[in-house]
Motif scaffolding. Structure first.
Motif, mmCIF file in Angstrom:
data_model
loop_
_atom_site.group_PDB
_atom_site.id
_atom_site.type_symbol
_atom_site.label_atom_id
_atom_site.label_comp_id
_atom_site.label_asym_id
_atom_site.label_seq_id
_atom_site.Cartn_x
_atom_site.Cartn_y
_atom_site.Cartn_z
ATOM 1 N N ASN A 29 0.840 -1.203 0.000
ATOM 2 C CA ASN A 29 0.000 0.000 0.000
ATOM 3 C C ASN A 29 0.874 1.252 0.000
ATOM 4 O O ASN A 29 2.097 1.164 0.116
ATOM 5 C CB ASN A 29 -0.971 -0.017 1.193
ATOM 6 C CG ASN A 29 -0.264 -0.164 2.518
ATOM 7 O OD1 ASN A 29 0.799 0.407 2.720
ATOM 8 N ND2 ASN A 29 -0.842 -0.925 3.428
ATOM 9 N N GLU A 30 0.238 2.402 -0.140
ATOM 10 C CA GLU A 30 0.964 3.676 -0.243
ATOM 11 C C GLU A 30 1.805 3.965 0.991
ATOM 12 O O GLU A 30 2.936 4.440 0.881
ATOM 13 C CB GLU A 30 -0.028 4.828 -0.465
ATOM 14 C CG GLU A 30 -0.704 4.812 -1.818
ATOM 15 C CD GLU A 30 0.279 4.943 -2.964
ATOM 16 O OE1 GLU A 30 1.197 5.774 -2.864
ATOM 17 O OE2 GLU A 30 0.132 4.193 -3.943
ATOM 18 N N ASN A 31 1.263 3.676 2.170
ATOM 19 C CA ASN A 31 1.990 3.953 3.410
ATOM 20 C C ASN A 31 3.268 3.112 3.492
ATOM 21 O O ASN A 31 4.325 3.612 3.882
ATOM 22 C CB ASN A 31 1.075 3.673 4.612
ATOM 23 C CG ASN A 31 1.684 4.133 5.908
ATOM 24 O OD1 ASN A 31 2.432 5.106 5.943
ATOM 25 N ND2 ASN A 31 1.371 3.425 6.975
ATOM 26 N N ILE A 33 4.988 1.874 0.962
ATOM 27 C CA ILE A 33 5.937 2.384 -0.033
ATOM 28 C C ILE A 33 6.642 3.628 0.494
ATOM 29 O O ILE A 33 7.853 3.774 0.338
ATOM 30 C CB ILE A 33 5.215 2.654 -1.374
ATOM 31 C CG1 ILE A 33 4.851 1.325 -2.033
ATOM 32 C CG2 ILE A 33 6.069 3.502 -2.301
ATOM 33 C CD1 ILE A 33 4.033 1.446 -3.290
ATOM 34 N N LYS A 34 5.888 4.505 1.158
ATOM 35 C CA LYS A 34 6.481 5.730 1.716
ATOM 36 C C LYS A 34 7.523 5.395 2.789
ATOM 37 O O LYS A 34 8.626 5.948 2.803
ATOM 38 C CB LYS A 34 5.375 6.597 2.306
ATOM 39 C CG LYS A 34 5.849 7.915 2.849
ATOM 40 C CD LYS A 34 4.681 8.767 3.317
ATOM 41 C CE LYS A 34 5.197 10.031 3.945
ATOM 42 N NZ LYS A 34 4.772 10.184 5.331
ATOM 43 N N SER A 37 10.632 3.874 1.202
ATOM 44 C CA SER A 37 11.417 4.922 0.536
ATOM 45 C C SER A 37 12.292 5.671 1.534
ATOM 46 O O SER A 37 13.465 5.935 1.272
ATOM 47 C CB SER A 37 10.504 5.914 -0.172
ATOM 48 O OG SER A 37 9.965 5.366 -1.319
ATOM 49 N N ASN A 64 6.164 -4.174 -7.634
ATOM 50 C CA ASN A 64 5.389 -3.034 -7.119
ATOM 51 C C ASN A 64 6.222 -2.189 -6.161
ATOM 52 O O ASN A 64 6.188 -0.951 -6.218
ATOM 53 C CB ASN A 64 4.125 -3.517 -6.398
ATOM 54 C CG ASN A 64 3.103 -4.084 -7.346
ATOM 55 O OD1 ASN A 64 3.161 -3.869 -8.550
ATOM 56 N ND2 ASN A 64 2.157 -4.825 -6.803
ATOM 57 N N GLY A 68 7.354 1.536 -7.031
ATOM 58 C CA GLY A 68 6.792 2.539 -6.126
ATOM 59 C C GLY A 68 7.850 3.368 -5.429
ATOM 60 O O GLY A 68 7.677 4.563 -5.209
ATOM 61 N N THR A 69 8.965 2.736 -5.072
ATOM 62 C CA THR A 69 10.027 3.443 -4.364
ATOM 63 C C THR A 69 11.111 3.960 -5.313
ATOM 64 O O THR A 69 12.057 4.592 -4.869
ATOM 65 C CB THR A 69 10.697 2.517 -3.328
ATOM 66 O OG1 THR A 69 11.223 1.372 -3.998
ATOM 67 C CG2 THR A 69 9.723 2.079 -2.254
#
Length: 96
Positions: A29-31, A33-34, A37, A64, A68-69
């Motif tokens: 999910n986005e969290n 990936i953040k 990173s 993914n 994403g990163t």
């Protein structure tokens, strides 16, 4: 894009690392990936483990996370992914 020699070097460096992230039932999910990173910026080289209850295919999860990163996918072995991204501020690894 990493060369074969660079990937070998990074695999050797990653061998002694412990996974610090786990991909579980929720998948990528986005969290996540953040957070990955931010951790890549600090460490440059990360191991991520995929849990048994993850419903996605491990190669899909690896692709993914890498896209994403914006990191390089070094290796997928078993349920472990190795990612590398050159740090802008905390450069530690010098690739051959």
């Amino acid at each position: 894009m990493l060369t074969g020699k660079q990937k070998r070097f990074l695999r050797a460096k990653a061998h002694h690392l412990n996974p610090i992230f786990q991909v579980g039932k929720g998948g990528v999910n986005e969290n996540m990936i953040k957070q990955i990173s931010e951790a890549l910026e600090v460490r440059e080289l990360l191991k991520i483990s995929i849990l048994q209850n993850c419903e996605e295919d491990r190669t899909e999860v690896a692709e993914n996370l890498a896209s994403g990163t914006k990191a390089e996918l070094v290796q997928v072995i078993g349920n472990t992914i190795v990612l590398y991204k050159e740090s802008k501020e905390n450069k530690q690894l010098v690739l051959p």
